[in-house]
Scaffold this active site. Structure first.
Site, mmCIF file in Angstrom:
data_model
loop_
_atom_site.group_PDB
_atom_site.id
_atom_site.type_symbol
_atom_site.label_atom_id
_atom_site.label_comp_id
_atom_site.label_asym_id
_atom_site.label_seq_id
_atom_site.Cartn_x
_atom_site.Cartn_y
_atom_site.Cartn_z
ATOM 1 N N TRP A 84 25.377 56.274 24.126
ATOM 2 C CA TRP A 84 24.312 56.642 23.096
ATOM 3 C C TRP A 84 24.921 56.493 21.738
ATOM 4 O O TRP A 84 24.252 55.977 20.760
ATOM 5 C CB TRP A 84 23.821 58.099 23.093
ATOM 6 N N GLU A 87 26.623 59.337 27.133
ATOM 7 C CA GLU A 87 26.531 60.139 25.891
ATOM 8 C C GLU A 87 27.364 59.079 24.842
ATOM 9 O O GLU A 87 26.998 58.938 23.768
ATOM 10 C CB GLU A 87 27.203 61.322 25.899
ATOM 11 N N TRP A 119 17.686 62.373 14.488
ATOM 12 C CA TRP A 119 16.499 63.012 13.719
ATOM 13 C C TRP A 119 15.339 62.143 14.182
ATOM 14 O O TRP A 119 14.079 62.461 14.309
ATOM 15 C CB TRP A 119 16.953 63.017 12.508
ATOM 16 N N TRP A 152 11.381 64.857 8.446
ATOM 17 C CA TRP A 152 12.833 64.661 9.196
ATOM 18 C C TRP A 152 14.038 64.526 8.261
ATOM 19 O O TRP A 152 15.152 64.621 8.569
ATOM 20 C CB TRP A 152 12.837 63.725 10.371
HETATM 21 C C1 LIG Z 1 19.033 65.939 15.393
HETATM 22 C C2 LIG Z 1 20.453 65.375 15.858
HETATM 23 C C3 LIG Z 1 21.373 65.151 14.878
HETATM 24 C C4 LIG Z 1 22.677 64.578 15.362
HETATM 25 N N1 LIG Z 1 23.821 64.100 14.457
HETATM 26 C C5 LIG Z 1 25.011 63.938 14.893
HETATM 27 C C6 LIG Z 1 25.997 63.528 14.123
HETATM 28 O O1 LIG Z 1 25.577 63.482 12.766
HETATM 29 N N2 LIG Z 1 27.029 63.092 14.473
HETATM 30 C C7 LIG Z 1 27.414 62.965 15.842
HETATM 31 O O2 LIG Z 1 28.310 62.680 16.348
HETATM 32 N N3 LIG Z 1 26.385 63.306 16.818
HETATM 33 C C8 LIG Z 1 24.965 63.830 16.307
HETATM 34 N N4 LIG Z 1 24.206 64.458 17.377
HETATM 35 C C9 LIG Z 1 24.535 63.852 18.904
HETATM 36 C C10 LIG Z 1 25.165 65.039 19.496
HETATM 37 O O3 LIG Z 1 24.481 66.274 19.226
HETATM 38 C C11 LIG Z 1 26.521 65.383 19.276
HETATM 39 O O4 LIG Z 1 27.192 64.027 18.890
HETATM 40 C C12 LIG Z 1 27.154 66.202 20.197
HETATM 41 O O5 LIG Z 1 26.517 67.587 19.960
HETATM 42 C C13 LIG Z 1 28.727 66.563 19.746
HETATM 43 O O6 LIG Z 1 29.244 67.301 20.802
HETATM 44 P P1 LIG Z 1 30.104 66.929 21.787
HETATM 45 O O7 LIG Z 1 31.227 66.078 20.951
HETATM 46 O O8 LIG Z 1 30.788 68.038 22.473
HETATM 47 O O9 LIG Z 1 29.600 65.920 22.523
HETATM 48 P P2 LIG Z 1 29.876 65.477 24.180
HETATM 49 O O10 LIG Z 1 28.610 65.991 24.891
HETATM 50 O O11 LIG Z 1 30.917 65.794 24.832
HETATM 51 O O12 LIG Z 1 29.680 63.950 23.942
HETATM 52 C C14 LIG Z 1 30.638 63.064 23.802
HETATM 53 C C15 LIG Z 1 30.614 62.323 22.625
HETATM 54 O O13 LIG Z 1 29.492 61.412 22.722
HETATM 55 C C16 LIG Z 1 28.599 61.291 21.586
HETATM 56 N N5 LIG Z 1 27.332 61.680 21.594
HETATM 57 C C17 LIG Z 1 26.882 62.685 22.488
HETATM 58 N N6 LIG Z 1 25.487 62.894 22.399
HETATM 59 C C18 LIG Z 1 24.995 61.923 21.391
HETATM 60 C C19 LIG Z 1 23.820 61.498 21.039
HETATM 61 N N7 LIG Z 1 22.597 62.216 21.440
HETATM 62 N N8 LIG Z 1 23.817 60.460 20.009
HETATM 63 C C20 LIG Z 1 24.943 59.854 19.677
HETATM 64 N N9 LIG Z 1 26.259 60.128 20.142
HETATM 65 C C21 LIG Z 1 26.211 60.921 20.965
HETATM 66 C C22 LIG Z 1 29.319 61.875 20.492
HETATM 67 O O14 LIG Z 1 30.244 61.130 19.770
HETATM 68 C C23 LIG Z 1 30.141 62.906 21.496
HETATM 69 O O15 LIG Z 1 31.240 63.373 20.690
HETATM 70 C C24 LIG Z 1 22.997 64.615 16.893
HETATM 71 C C25 LIG Z 1 22.025 64.881 17.685
HETATM 72 C C26 LIG Z 1 20.669 65.417 17.166
HETATM 73 C C27 LIG Z 1 19.658 65.647 17.904
#
Ligand SMILES: Cc1cc2nc3c(=O)[nH]c(=O)nc-3n(C[C@H](O)[C@H](O)[C@H](O)COP(=O)(O)OP(=O)(O)OC[C@H]3O[C@@H](n4cnc5c(N)ncnc54)[C@H](O)[C@@H]3O)c2cc1C
Length: 473
Positions: free
Chosen positions: A276, A273, A380, A357
């Site tokens: 990503w 993640e 998105w 989107w």
């Molecule tokens: C439509 C959409 C919009 C999103 N917008 C954002 C946004 O504006 N900012 C944002 O930080 N994330 C975004 N995400 C990615 C993701 O949803 C969030 O990073 C995640 O839910 C944050 O929760 P967490 O810190 O508990 O993540 P965890 O699951 O603990 O992951 C750890 C870290 O990895 C990164 N990460 C995780 N998944 C993704 C991903 N798919 N893409 C990029 N980085 C990721 C984040 O920095 C996150 O804090 C988006 C996803 C979608 C589908």
């Protein structure tokens, strides 16, 4: 005595700060500067909750700086003017900042560099690996995540000795005036995301410490918005209250210390993640056109439905689909949404409502405290199937099935959609199927207490497939 300016932007931390460390290496006196830039603060992509989170982070950073003998200098106005003024006033020999990748940041930094008489030195630090470090053999950038991540992982792992310690001492320049930090907007005391580097470190530590640490069950729990199975670090990474390198080190360490294979795989998924996150920065860096339109430009021609009423119904969490509404209301209430829910609501807006989107991207930026141009745009475009990677446009999430699978007891729905609290489990994700007698018993009349679905999913599916197919041809 040599002086340098540490220009703080999205690196609100002292530990593992590459710009600050570089400044301290070259100058005895380092002036920490934050510029309140009206170009950003008044943008239509800004939201109050994110601003409050950022201001809270600045306040706690100012306290940490003061505890070390320094002082955070705050200026308001155009960065070109503000950075040049501070530089001239303290006779700085250089300005240090972490390189940022949004088109706005790139232009801003070029303008500041051109206006300064001292050099603007941009360091790494916003990402784990700088975008230019992860390229194909022929030097071109990756556009698909899996091979990108393979190359990323082939680089040496992050090790503890790379993590830069916070400075013990900083100096002040007492004659330098500073504006006060705005008091408003501020975070409510009840916020689930209290701002600051200390909180970020505590969260990371709670996520990875011990054999029963959440990182070791991440694979099975990360898709469940009704559980707290993810790190909740995204707002802190967004503003650099924790360095992404430190997060990566934590992941590598957890992988190494995992008690069994399943736990190891979970920790490894968490590292994916973080990759990503790097990947979407690289995409924005190499393909800045994504900020305005589809990565694959043929999708700019989709005939979107410009229905403002449907759009505001989605924003308000009143679509009649409980899982979608729970997620949208969670976003409004706390400025954060679970990743599974983000995917579901994005698919719903684009595929079920056939709405552009970019409307959803903007709403997310206005509401999310972790709203980030790269990750949000990537998320998105992935959901819309217009971006990089194998995100086929014909993959359309069923909003009922998503709820049934990822919120099996309906706890997430009941938490955020209180009018459905007493709906029986078997109807919680499709309450319109309740007979009138069941609705009366549950105290939830569809159409009065909770809306009927605003679209029929099967019809919407056929419509969006036709709209996408039209541009593919
Ligand atoms: C439509 C959409 C919009 C999103 N917008 C954002 C946004 O504006 N900012 C944002 O930080 N994330 C975004 N995400 C990615 C993701 O949803 C969030 O990073 C995640 O839910 C944050 O929760 P967490 O810190 O508990 O993540 P965890 O699951 O603990 O992951 C750890 C870290 O990895 C990164 N990460 C995780 N998944 C993704 C991903 N798919 N893409 C990029 N980085 C990721 C984040 O920095 C996150 O804090 C988006 C996803 C979608 C589908």
């Amino acid at each position: 005595m040599r002086t340098a300016v540490w220009w703080i932007r999205r690196d609100l931390r002292l530990t593992d700060n590459q710009a600050l460390t570089a400044a301290l290496k070259h100058a005895e006196r380092v002036i920490p500067l934050f510029v309140l830039d009206p170009g950003l603060l008044q943008s239509r992509y800004v939201g109050e909750k994110r601003l409050a989170f950022m201001l809270g982070g600045l306040r706690s950073l100012a306290t940490e700086i003061a505890a070390r003998g320094g002082r955070l200098i705050v200026r308001s106005g155009s960065p070109v003017q503000a950075v040049a003024d501070v530089c001239a006033a303290c006779k700085a020999e250089a300005v240090y900042a972490e390189r940022d990748f949004s088109p706005y940041a790139v232009t801003r930094d070029a303008n500041v560099a051109a206006a300064l008489s001292a050099p603007l030195v941009l360091t790494a630090g916003v990402t784990i690996r700088p975008p230019d470090q992860v390229r194909k053999d022929d030097g071109t950038p990756y556009t698909v995540y899996t091979p990108y991540s393979r190359r990323w992982r082939a680089l040496p792992p992050i090790v503890r000795s790379e993590i830069l310690p916070a400075p013990r001492e900083l100096c002040d320049e007492p004659h330098l005036p500073s504006a006060p930090l705005p008091v408003q907007p501020s975070q409510p005391k009840s916020t689930p995301f209290p701002s600051g580097e200390g909180e970020a470190k505590a969260r990371l530590s709670a996520f990875i410490k011990g054999e029963n640490a959440p990182i070791y069950t991440y694979s099975e729990q990360r898709n469940r918005p009704d559980l707290e199975g993810t790190s909740g670090l995204s707002p802190y990474l967004r503003f650099g209250m924790i360095s992404p390198r430190l997060a990566a080190l934590a992941a590598y360490t957890a992988i190494e210390n995992a008690p069994n294979a399943a736990a190891r795989a979970s920790a490894d998924t968490w590292l994916s993640e973080l990759i990503w996150r790097d990947f979407y920065f690289a995409i924005l860096h190499h393909f800045p056109h994504v900020r305005r339109g589809a990565f694959r430009s043929e999708f700019d021609a989709v005939a979107w439905d410009k229905d403002e009423t449907l759009y505001t119904t989605w924003c308000a969490g009143q679509t009649g689909y409980p899982f979608i509404d729970a997620a949208m209301r969670q976003l409004i209430a706390i400025g954060w949404m679970h990743n599974r829910a983000r995917m579901a609501v994005a698919s719903f807006l684009v595929k079920d409502l056939l709405i552009d989107w970019r409307w959803g991207e903007r709403w997310f930026m206005q509401m999310l405290i972790d709203g980030d141009p790269a990750a949000n745009n990537g998320g998105w475009q992935w959901s819309a199937g217009t971006g990089t990677d194998a995100a086929p446009y014909f993959r359309i999430f069923n909003p009922v099935a998503q709820g049934q699978k990822f919120d099996p007891t309906g706890a997430y729905v009941r938490r955020w959609v209180p009018e459905l609290r007493t709906v029986p489990d078997n109807f919680i994700h499709e309450p319109w199927r309740m007979a009138r007698s069941d609705q009366l018993r549950a105290g939830c009349i569809i159409g009065r207490d909770y809306p009927a679905p605003i679209v029929d999913h099967a019809q919407a599916r056929a419509r969006v497939l036709a709209a996408y197919k039209a541009v593919k041809v």
